[in-house]
Design a protein around this motif. Structure first.
Motif, PDB file in Angstrom:
ATOM      1  N   LEU A 196      -0.824   6.631 -14.252  1.00  0.00           N
ATOM      2  CA  LEU A 196      -0.174   7.054 -13.511  1.00  0.00           C
ATOM      3  C   LEU A 196       0.088   6.679 -12.640  1.00  0.00           C
ATOM      4  N   LEU A 197       0.947   6.824 -11.683  1.00  0.00           N
ATOM      5  CA  LEU A 197       1.915   5.495 -10.247  1.00  0.00           C
ATOM      6  C   LEU A 197       2.078   6.940  -9.834  1.00  0.00           C
ATOM      7  N   VAL A 198       1.593   6.555  -7.930  1.00  0.00           N
ATOM      8  CA  VAL A 198       1.590   7.661  -6.902  1.00  0.00           C
ATOM      9  C   VAL A 198       1.932   7.255  -6.059  1.00  0.00           C
ATOM     10  N   GLU A 199       3.142   7.799  -4.966  1.00  0.00           N
ATOM     11  CA  GLU A 199       3.581   7.677  -3.791  1.00  0.00           C
ATOM     12  C   GLU A 199       2.766   8.040  -2.342  1.00  0.00           C
ATOM     13  N   ILE A 200       2.191   7.301  -1.804  1.00  0.00           N
ATOM     14  CA  ILE A 200       0.864   7.387  -1.064  1.00  0.00           C
ATOM     15  C   ILE A 200       1.366   6.963  -0.152  1.00  0.00           C
ATOM     16  N   HIS A 201       2.211   6.810   0.590  1.00  0.00           N
ATOM     17  CA  HIS A 201       3.302   6.270   1.456  1.00  0.00           C
ATOM     18  C   HIS A 201       4.594   6.804   2.149  1.00  0.00           C
ATOM     19  N   PRO A 202       4.706   8.413   2.663  1.00  0.00           N
ATOM     20  CA  PRO A 202       3.457   9.165   2.409  1.00  0.00           C
ATOM     21  C   PRO A 202       2.950   9.706   0.770  1.00  0.00           C
ATOM     22  N   VAL A 203       1.934  10.482   0.835  1.00  0.00           N
ATOM     23  CA  VAL A 203       1.547  11.205  -0.330  1.00  0.00           C
ATOM     24  C   VAL A 203       2.247  12.041  -0.660  1.00  0.00           C
ATOM     25  N   ASN A 204       3.474  11.321  -1.835  1.00  0.00           N
ATOM     26  CA  ASN A 204       4.137  12.819  -2.548  1.00  0.00           C
ATOM     27  C   ASN A 204       4.429  12.903  -3.755  1.00  0.00           C
ATOM     28  N   ASN A 205       5.342  12.294  -4.393  1.00  0.00           N
ATOM     29  CA  ASN A 205       5.072  12.343  -6.502  1.00  0.00           C
ATOM     30  C   ASN A 205       4.503  11.467  -6.773  1.00  0.00           C
ATOM     31  N   VAL A 206       4.306  11.928  -7.924  1.00  0.00           N
ATOM     32  CA  VAL A 206       3.341  11.529  -9.270  1.00  0.00           C
ATOM     33  C   VAL A 206       3.832  11.303 -10.134  1.00  0.00           C
ATOM     34  N   HIS A 216       9.238  -2.818 -14.208  1.00  0.00           N
ATOM     35  CA  HIS A 216       9.527  -2.775 -12.890  1.00  0.00           C
ATOM     36  C   HIS A 216       9.949  -1.510 -12.281  1.00  0.00           C
ATOM     37  N   ILE A 217       9.746  -1.925 -10.726  1.00  0.00           N
ATOM     38  CA  ILE A 217       9.610  -0.314 -10.426  1.00  0.00           C
ATOM     39  C   ILE A 217      10.619  -0.400  -8.903  1.00  0.00           C
ATOM     40  N   ASN A 229       9.838   6.066   7.081  1.00  0.00           N
ATOM     41  CA  ASN A 229       8.611   5.098   6.924  1.00  0.00           C
ATOM     42  C   ASN A 229       8.303   5.657   5.711  1.00  0.00           C
ATOM     43  N   LYS A 230       8.864   6.664   5.123  1.00  0.00           N
ATOM     44  CA  LYS A 230       8.319   7.868   3.637  1.00  0.00           C
ATOM     45  C   LYS A 230       8.783   6.034   2.425  1.00  0.00           C
ATOM     46  N   VAL A 231       8.209   6.137   1.772  1.00  0.00           N
ATOM     47  CA  VAL A 231       8.766   5.235   0.599  1.00  0.00           C
ATOM     48  C   VAL A 231       8.622   5.841  -0.822  1.00  0.00           C
ATOM     49  N   VAL A 232       9.539   6.361  -1.550  1.00  0.00           N
ATOM     50  CA  VAL A 232       9.401   6.653  -2.815  1.00  0.00           C
ATOM     51  C   VAL A 232      10.383   6.128  -4.036  1.00  0.00           C
ATOM     52  N   LEU A 233       9.548   6.519  -4.999  1.00  0.00           N
ATOM     53  CA  LEU A 233      10.315   5.564  -6.258  1.00  0.00           C
ATOM     54  C   LEU A 233      12.062   5.581  -6.374  1.00  0.00           C
ATOM     55  N   ARG A 234      13.055   5.170  -7.120  1.00  0.00           N
ATOM     56  CA  ARG A 234      14.288   5.262  -7.012  1.00  0.00           C
ATOM     57  C   ARG A 234      14.498   5.109  -8.373  1.00  0.00           C
ATOM     58  N   ASP A 235      15.395   6.532  -9.155  1.00  0.00           N
ATOM     59  CA  ASP A 235      14.880   6.848 -10.524  1.00  0.00           C
ATOM     60  C   ASP A 235      14.018   6.473 -10.894  1.00  0.00           C
ATOM     61  N   SER A 236      13.330   7.156 -10.551  1.00  0.00           N
ATOM     62  CA  SER A 236      11.963   7.260 -10.998  1.00  0.00           C
ATOM     63  C   SER A 236      12.026   7.841 -12.528  1.00  0.00           C
ATOM     64  N   GLY A 237      12.781   8.293 -12.703  1.00  0.00           N
ATOM     65  CA  GLY A 237      12.558   9.233 -14.324  1.00  0.00           C
ATOM     66  C   GLY A 237      13.183   7.855 -15.689  1.00  0.00           C
ATOM     67  N   ARG A 239       0.915  -1.147  -0.239  1.00  0.00           N
ATOM     68  CA  ARG A 239      -0.303   0.023  -0.157  1.00  0.00           C
ATOM     69  C   ARG A 239       0.822   1.299  -0.323  1.00  0.00           C
ATOM     70  N   THR A 240       1.806   1.317  -0.700  1.00  0.00           N
ATOM     71  CA  THR A 240       2.909   2.419  -0.793  1.00  0.00           C
ATOM     72  C   THR A 240       2.771   3.123  -1.939  1.00  0.00           C
ATOM     73  N   LEU A 241       2.079   2.143  -3.183  1.00  0.00           N
ATOM     74  CA  LEU A 241       1.835   2.722  -4.821  1.00  0.00           C
ATOM     75  C   LEU A 241       0.697   2.483  -4.911  1.00  0.00           C
ATOM     76  N   LEU A 242       0.033   3.573  -5.476  1.00  0.00           N
ATOM     77  CA  LEU A 242      -0.823   3.292  -6.301  1.00  0.00           C
ATOM     78  C   LEU A 242      -0.892   3.650  -8.231  1.00  0.00           C
ATOM     79  N   ALA A 243      -1.116   2.851  -8.825  1.00  0.00           N
ATOM     80  CA  ALA A 243      -1.989   2.725  -9.986  1.00  0.00           C
ATOM     81  C   ALA A 243      -2.647   3.609 -10.761  1.00  0.00           C
ATOM     82  N   ALA A 244      -3.169   3.802 -11.321  1.00  0.00           N
ATOM     83  CA  ALA A 244      -4.364   4.672 -12.244  1.00  0.00           C
ATOM     84  C   ALA A 244      -4.857   4.755 -13.510  1.00  0.00           C
TER      85      ALA A 244
END
Length: 810
Positions: A129-139, A181-182, A190-198, A101-106
């Motif tokens: 879209l791929l959303v960081e939701i733990h906590p709410v962060n980048n889209v 692959h994400i 506990n903040k979860v973010v994408l690594r190399d989101s580019g 429950r850290t990433l939401l795709a829509a």
């Protein structure tokens, strides 16, 4: 109704009250406009988006500002969680969340102010879209295209440790599927973010497909491609090790359009016109843990008078095409066919018209499937809205927002068993009830009660035979999936009686071509089924023909005085003792019937021989299973056979209030006549299959026969082998019957029919001149035989002496 839908989730009960409570709290606090997450009064926008593998449900709605709100219902805690809010008036096509429950795709599109909301506007974009939701962060924007996109996170097999990498499937309306692959990292606790989101690595999974289905529970992707106008079904298995494999290819004899595009189980697909499902084909793939693979297909309806659908039983090597007459032409078909996976069965129903339960484990005979028409109340009680069969027994009603667990309704099936008049329906429901497996002792008791009251109403098959064979089979079936090839499932080998309103065409099909060489779990079982079909081996189902020959041979040797090795015979009786001990250990309740209280040499011999032959049969064909386990399966199987016969007798005795020891000699009552008839039917059923009977059965049957039958009929039953004179039964007759004229005739008629070695023993128990006469006659006969032997020996000695004397003189 035959199908019981147990509601596991309901949007209006599990989500809506909480949303209304939040709105009331917000208004009470004086908030203007309600704020994010506030639902409009008519709550029409509340709908389910997806059901993930772990059972969590993602739903969406719009607040009073038109913002899109995503929520999650946790099936374990039964709590709702707010996931994310898009502050734009958008329409959601698809949504998925990862297991942590850290990433939401829509995937979303701009809503049309007029016309159908589900249709893309000309020139509009579909944003994935791929959303960081733990906590709410980048889209992050994954796709921005004019075609629709569906998303689905893969769930690893082991969820105890968060995986370092998440995997997301993107399914495009342009007929390709990609896997992203994400990589994620944790920052600031506990903040979860994408690594190399580019740059998110991706790979192509499938392309140029016209149909695809997602199996969330098993993490499998089924899809169909067209090759030279042929439909080829393929399957990809996603594994926990981040790999995926193409498992098989299978040709399908169905017609699909190259321009078509259809998805199954990729969330709520409301782009289709749900009101006219009859204009679209229906296609779905079902599997279960036994290695079955079924493809259910219904083409577009061309006629309102009859409906045709096909089921491809790949694990059996054939397909069946069913045509069902609708009966009422006036009621047009406005809904499509619904296929539901019920483990050993597939339910097929057309709302308001028919309901079918197809036996997918044993589809060879049509009588093993149940076909109910629209005249039956079961059809009207099922939901008329389109249902979607998810993995396992989950069923989703998109329109009402309810998630059901589909179960076969044992109570209804038992009631239907009592009321139906058709033999085909009796057969189908009997097997259906036994396959349910929930509280088998209770089900067997109900079926036995039904058999006792309807024993003569079935003409196409033997009720007792079918119950004993089917129930014994199901008692050990879960232990190994290959047992269905080795043990009989039914006593019926052929069925030529037509099913009212159903026509059937069976055809051989090309088997799937497996693309991998290492199999585990389901794939190992499927491959075993396919190999069995390919080999075209002779029928491996066990039967007692070898036991019958060996049993007759041993009985014949006993009569002639010749015997086998004592070790061999002792082993046979040891086998019988193991079965009886196993049976008594499983049944702790005292028995009303006097069974297992005598030796009964013949039946113990038959039980022991069956143990030996069945054990050798299973050891020969079941590979990779321990010998001890197979031996226990054999003991359990034969114990079950005997126990079922005992249960039928116990039920008959209790129903008719017979005394525990019915060995009294007076005029038989109506109850005794009924029980004697049931015992005779049990004997007929077991004799044709050459199955053993509980020791003491023949004694009890004979005593009841003496009560119920006139002397000439009794002797006819004895001479024809229906009644078997056991030593115990004859001893009781000699001791308990007085020496009235009728009883003297009975005793004498029985004694003269006994084997000599038993007759001599019995005569000594009868204190009567007739008995003394028989004993004297036998004694004189024996003296004469001995004298004849002595005379022959004397003549032989004299002849030898004369020959020797003659030689000396020469």
């Amino acid at each position: 109704m035959a199908l019981r839908l147990v509601c596991d989730f309901d949007l209006r009960k599990d989500v809506l009250p909480g949303l209304r409570a939040r709105r009331a709290a917000s208004l009470a606090s004086g908030a203007r406009g309600g704020g994010p997450g506030i639902l409009e009064d008519n709550y029409e926008s509340l709908r389910i988006l997806n059901v993930e593998r772990n059972g969590n449900i993602i739903y969406t709605y719009k607040d009073d500002k038109g913002n899109v709100v995503f929520g999650l219902y946790d099936c374990r805690t039964r709590q709702n969680e707010h996931l994310y809010t898009f502050e734009k008036d958008l329409h959601v096509i698809s949504c998925s969340i990862n297991s942590e429950r850290t990433l939401l795709a829509a995937s979303l599109v701009h809503s049309a102010k007029e016309g159908r909301k589900n249709e893309l506007q000309l020139g509009s974009k579909c944003l994935t879209l791929l959303v960081e939701i733990h906590p709410v962060n980048n889209v992050k924007v994954l796709k921005a295209v004019d075609s629709s996109i569906w998303v689905q996170f893969l769930y690893p097999q082991v969820e105890s440790h968060p995986p370092p990498e998440n995997h997301l499937l993107l399914i495009s309306e342009e007929k390709y599927i990609e896997k992203f692959h994400i990589h994620v990292i944790q920052e600031d606790g506990n903040k979860v973010v994408l690594r190399d989101s580019g740059h998110l690595p991706r790979e192509r999974v499938a392309e140029d497909f016209v149909w695809a289905q997602w199996d969330m529970s098993e993490q499998r992707l089924y899809y169909i491609v067209l090759k030279k106008s042929r439909s080829i079904l393929k399957c990809i298995q996603f594994s926990a090790n981040e790999k995926f494999n193409l498992m098989f290819e299978a040709p399908l004899d169905i017609t699909l359009s190259a321009s078509g595009f259809e998805l199954v189980n990729f969330g709520c697909d409301d782009l289709q016109d749900q009101g006219n499902l009859s204009k679209h084909l229906t296609l779905c793939v079902f599997t279960n843990h036994t290695g079955s693979l079924c493809v259910c297909y219904s083409p577009k309806f061309d006629s309102w008078e009859k409906i045709t659908y096909s089921v491809f039983y790949f694990h059996k090597g054939h397909s069946k095409t069913f045509t069902a007459a609708l009966g009422s032409v006036d009621s047009l078909v406005t809904k499509g066919l619904t296929f539901l996976n019920l483990d050993y069965y597939v339910a097929v129903y057309l709302p308001g018209h028919f309901f079918h339960l197809l036996n997918i484990q044993h589809p060879d005979l049509i009588c093993h499937s149940l076909f109910l028409t629209g005249n039956n109340e079961v059809v009207d009680m099922l939901p008329h809205s389109p249902l979607q069969s998810l993995s396992g027994s989950l069923v989703l009603d998109w329109c009402s927002g309810k998630l059901y667990r589909a179960l076969l309704n044992q109570s209804y099936l038992l009631q239907f068993l009592w009321n139906t008049q058709l033999d085909c329906e009796k057969m189908a429901v009997l097997h259906c009830v036994l396959s349910c497996g929930r509280d088998p002792r209770f089900l067997e008791a109900k079926i036995i009660q039904w058999i006792s009251e309807n024993i003569s109403t079935c003409h196409s098959f033997d009720l007792i035979q079918e119950f004993i064979i089917a129930s014994s089979y199901w008692s050990i079936y879960p232990e190994t999936s290959n047992i269905d090839k080795l043990l009989p499932y039914s006593s019926v080998l052929t069925w030529n009686t037509e099913i009212p309103g159903i026509t059937l065409v069976t055809e051989e099909i090309t088997l799937p071509f497996m693309k991998v060489h290492s199999f585990k779990g389901y794939w190992e079982k499927l491959n075993s089924n396919l190999e069995y079909v390919k080999c075209s081996k002779p029928c491996l189902l066990y039967n007692n023909s070898m036991v019958k020959r060996e049993w007759h041979s041993l009985i014949s040797e006993e009569k002639t005085g010749r015997r086998r090795s004592m070790v061999y015979v002792r082993n046979i009786f040891d086998n019988a003792m193991k079965v009886i001990s196993n049976l008594e250990a499983r049944n702790l309740e005292p028995r009303l019937t006097p069974l297992f209280q005598e030796e009964d040499y013949h039946q113990r011999l038959l039980i022991g021989l069956m143990v030996s032959e069945l054990r050798e049969h299973l050891l020969r064909h079941l590979q990779g299973i321990e010998k001890k386990k197979i031996e226990q399966m054999v003991l359990d199987y034969i114990s079950k056979l005997l126990d079922l016969i005992c249960q039928i007798l116990e039920t008959s005795w209790r129903t008719h209030h017979l005394h525990p020891w019915v060995l009294h000699f007076r005029r038989a009552s109506a109850a005794e006549f009924t029980v004697f008839h049931i015992m005779t039917r049990i004997l007929e059923a077991t004799m044709s299959l050459f199955l053993p009977l509980p020791p003491g059965f023949h004694t009890l049957h004979t005593i009841l026969g003496v009560h119920c039958l006139p002397l000439h009929n009794l002797l006819h039953y004895i001479d024809s082998g229906v009644l078997l004179l056991t030593e115990t039964a004859v001893i009781r007759l000699m001791k308990d019957l007085d020496n009235s004229e009728n009883n003297e005739k009975l005793k004498f008629s029985i004694i003269v029919r006994l084997p000599p070695h038993i007759g001599q023993k019995i005569c000594r128990l009868w204190d009567h001149p007739m008995s003394s006469n028989i004993i004297s006659r036998n004694h004189v006969k024996q003296l004469l035989l001995n004298y004849k032997k002595q005379l022959c020996m004397l003549l032989k000695d004299m002849t030898t002496w004369m020959q020797n004397l003659w030689r000396k003189q020469l």
